[in-house]
Structures are given as structure tokens and as C-alpha cells.
Write a protein that holds these residues in place. Sequence first.
Motif, PDB file in Angstrom:
ATOM      1  N   PRO A 236     -20.547  10.205 -33.756  1.00  0.00           N
ATOM      2  CA  PRO A 236     -19.304  10.316 -33.493  1.00  0.00           C
ATOM      3  C   PRO A 236     -18.942   9.516 -32.283  1.00  0.00           C
ATOM      4  N   LEU A 237     -17.448   9.279 -32.569  1.00  0.00           N
ATOM      5  CA  LEU A 237     -16.831   8.179 -31.820  1.00  0.00           C
ATOM      6  C   LEU A 237     -16.854   8.600 -30.199  1.00  0.00           C
ATOM      7  N   ALA A 238     -16.890   9.908 -29.823  1.00  0.00           N
ATOM      8  CA  ALA A 238     -16.930  10.183 -28.388  1.00  0.00           C
ATOM      9  C   ALA A 238     -18.195  10.097 -27.948  1.00  0.00           C
ATOM     10  N   ILE A 239     -19.305  10.106 -28.969  1.00  0.00           N
ATOM     11  CA  ILE A 239     -20.617  10.067 -28.243  1.00  0.00           C
ATOM     12  C   ILE A 239     -20.745   8.462 -28.092  1.00  0.00           C
ATOM     13  N   ALA A 240     -20.319   7.732 -28.896  1.00  0.00           N
ATOM     14  CA  ALA A 240     -20.489   6.224 -28.783  1.00  0.00           C
ATOM     15  C   ALA A 240     -19.879   5.624 -27.414  1.00  0.00           C
ATOM     16  N   MET A 241     -18.759   6.342 -27.246  1.00  0.00           N
ATOM     17  CA  MET A 241     -17.940   6.001 -25.889  1.00  0.00           C
ATOM     18  C   MET A 241     -18.754   6.506 -24.747  1.00  0.00           C
ATOM     19  N   LEU A 242     -19.236   7.794 -24.945  1.00  0.00           N
ATOM     20  CA  LEU A 242     -19.959   8.299 -23.545  1.00  0.00           C
ATOM     21  C   LEU A 242     -21.255   7.622 -23.332  1.00  0.00           C
ATOM     22  N   PHE A 243     -21.917   6.965 -24.269  1.00  0.00           N
ATOM     23  CA  PHE A 243     -22.984   6.067 -24.186  1.00  0.00           C
ATOM     24  C   PHE A 243     -22.585   4.784 -23.520  1.00  0.00           C
ATOM     25  N   SER A 244     -21.405   4.273 -23.974  1.00  0.00           N
ATOM     26  CA  SER A 244     -20.919   3.112 -23.271  1.00  0.00           C
ATOM     27  C   SER A 244     -20.650   3.260 -21.795  1.00  0.00           C
ATOM     28  N   ALA A 245     -20.042   4.564 -21.467  1.00  0.00           N
ATOM     29  CA  ALA A 245     -19.741   4.749 -20.075  1.00  0.00           C
ATOM     30  C   ALA A 245     -21.075   5.127 -19.356  1.00  0.00           C
ATOM     31  N   ILE A 246     -22.026   5.512 -19.782  1.00  0.00           N
ATOM     32  CA  ILE A 246     -23.300   5.782 -19.102  1.00  0.00           C
ATOM     33  C   ILE A 246     -23.853   4.312 -18.935  1.00  0.00           C
ATOM     34  N   GLY A 247     -23.863   3.408 -19.949  1.00  0.00           N
ATOM     35  CA  GLY A 247     -24.352   2.191 -19.591  1.00  0.00           C
ATOM     36  C   GLY A 247     -23.477   1.294 -18.602  1.00  0.00           C
ATOM     37  N   GLY A 248     -22.289   1.419 -18.627  1.00  0.00           N
ATOM     38  CA  GLY A 248     -21.609   0.840 -17.383  1.00  0.00           C
ATOM     39  C   GLY A 248     -21.970   1.391 -16.162  1.00  0.00           C
ATOM     40  N   ALA A 249     -21.925   2.906 -16.008  1.00  0.00           N
ATOM     41  CA  ALA A 249     -22.421   3.464 -14.611  1.00  0.00           C
ATOM     42  C   ALA A 249     -24.039   3.016 -14.217  1.00  0.00           C
ATOM     43  N   VAL A 250     -24.788   2.814 -15.164  1.00  0.00           N
ATOM     44  CA  VAL A 250     -26.390   2.543 -15.055  1.00  0.00           C
ATOM     45  C   VAL A 250     -26.305   0.960 -14.336  1.00  0.00           C
ATOM     46  N   LEU A 251     -25.577   0.071 -15.226  1.00  0.00           N
ATOM     47  CA  LEU A 251     -24.979  -1.254 -14.596  1.00  0.00           C
ATOM     48  C   LEU A 251     -24.543  -1.316 -13.307  1.00  0.00           C
ATOM     49  N   VAL A 252     -23.675  -0.569 -12.874  1.00  0.00           N
ATOM     50  CA  VAL A 252     -22.837  -0.658 -11.556  1.00  0.00           C
ATOM     51  C   VAL A 252     -24.001  -0.283 -10.353  1.00  0.00           C
ATOM     52  N   ALA A 253     -24.761   0.979 -10.829  1.00  0.00           N
ATOM     53  CA  ALA A 253     -25.606   1.612  -9.852  1.00  0.00           C
ATOM     54  C   ALA A 253     -26.919   0.621  -9.665  1.00  0.00           C
TER      55      ALA A 253
END
Length: 136
Positions: A101-118
Motif C-alpha cells: 500500500p502507498l501509505a505503508i511505503a511512505m511510512l517506511f520512507s518517513a521512518i527511514g528518514g527519522a532513523v537517519l536524522v537520529a
Amino acid sequence: MTHARGGAADRPTGPTHHDLPDGALEPAELRAGDVRPGAEEVTPVQPAPAKPAGKARPTRISGTWVAVIAGLLVLVVLLIFILQNLAPATVRFFGAEGNMPLAIAMLFSAIGGAVLVALIGGARILQLRKQARRHR
């Protein structure tokens, strides 16, 4: 008749009513034998800031509850977003391909960005701590 303490130390210092011009009123500071201290004796007193009545200082627990409530609101909004965007999307990453699902793909990308920033923020914090230890 003399007083028991009638010494020179008991007399007021500074101008008296005899030093004022005729017809001038005596200032309130000089009436009734007020003694005005010298400048070296005066220490200004700063009043403590007044606390508003009935307003308690925030505690760590109250801050935690505010964070929990804000987090729950974000999760509700995120859940609504996911449920409204369930259309399948093809996702490709480093040669791998899949449908989700598109929303799940976007959620994974947002989580990946948050992990990178952290990770970058954590590395910077460790660097600053190491530098602070060297300066001590």
C-alpha cells in the motif's frame, strides 16, 4: 530635662527644618528626625519575582502526559492517512521490487528518514561530549 540616651549619635543627620528657606515645606524624608543613611549603607533589595496565584509550576510528569497525548494524536492522524491510501504501489529499492500500500511505503520512507536524522544527531552529540571532556 535630658533623655537617658541624649548623646550626639541620636541627633538626625542631614538638613533640618532650619536649613530650609522660609515658607518651604519639609520633605517627608526629613520630618520627625528621620535619619538618612549614607550612600555606602544603602543596598538595593531586589524583590523576588511574584508567582501567579493558583498557577503551579509544570512537572516532568505533566510534560510526559502532554507528550503522550500529542503522540496519540499523531498516531490517529497517521492511521487515518494509512486507511485512506491503501492503493497498491510498486516499490523498487536496490534492485528489489515489491507491491505494498502507498501509505505503508511512505511510512517506511518517513521512518527511514527519522532513523537517519537520529543517527547523525547522536553522532554529533557524542562528538560534542568528547570535546567537552577534553576541555575539562
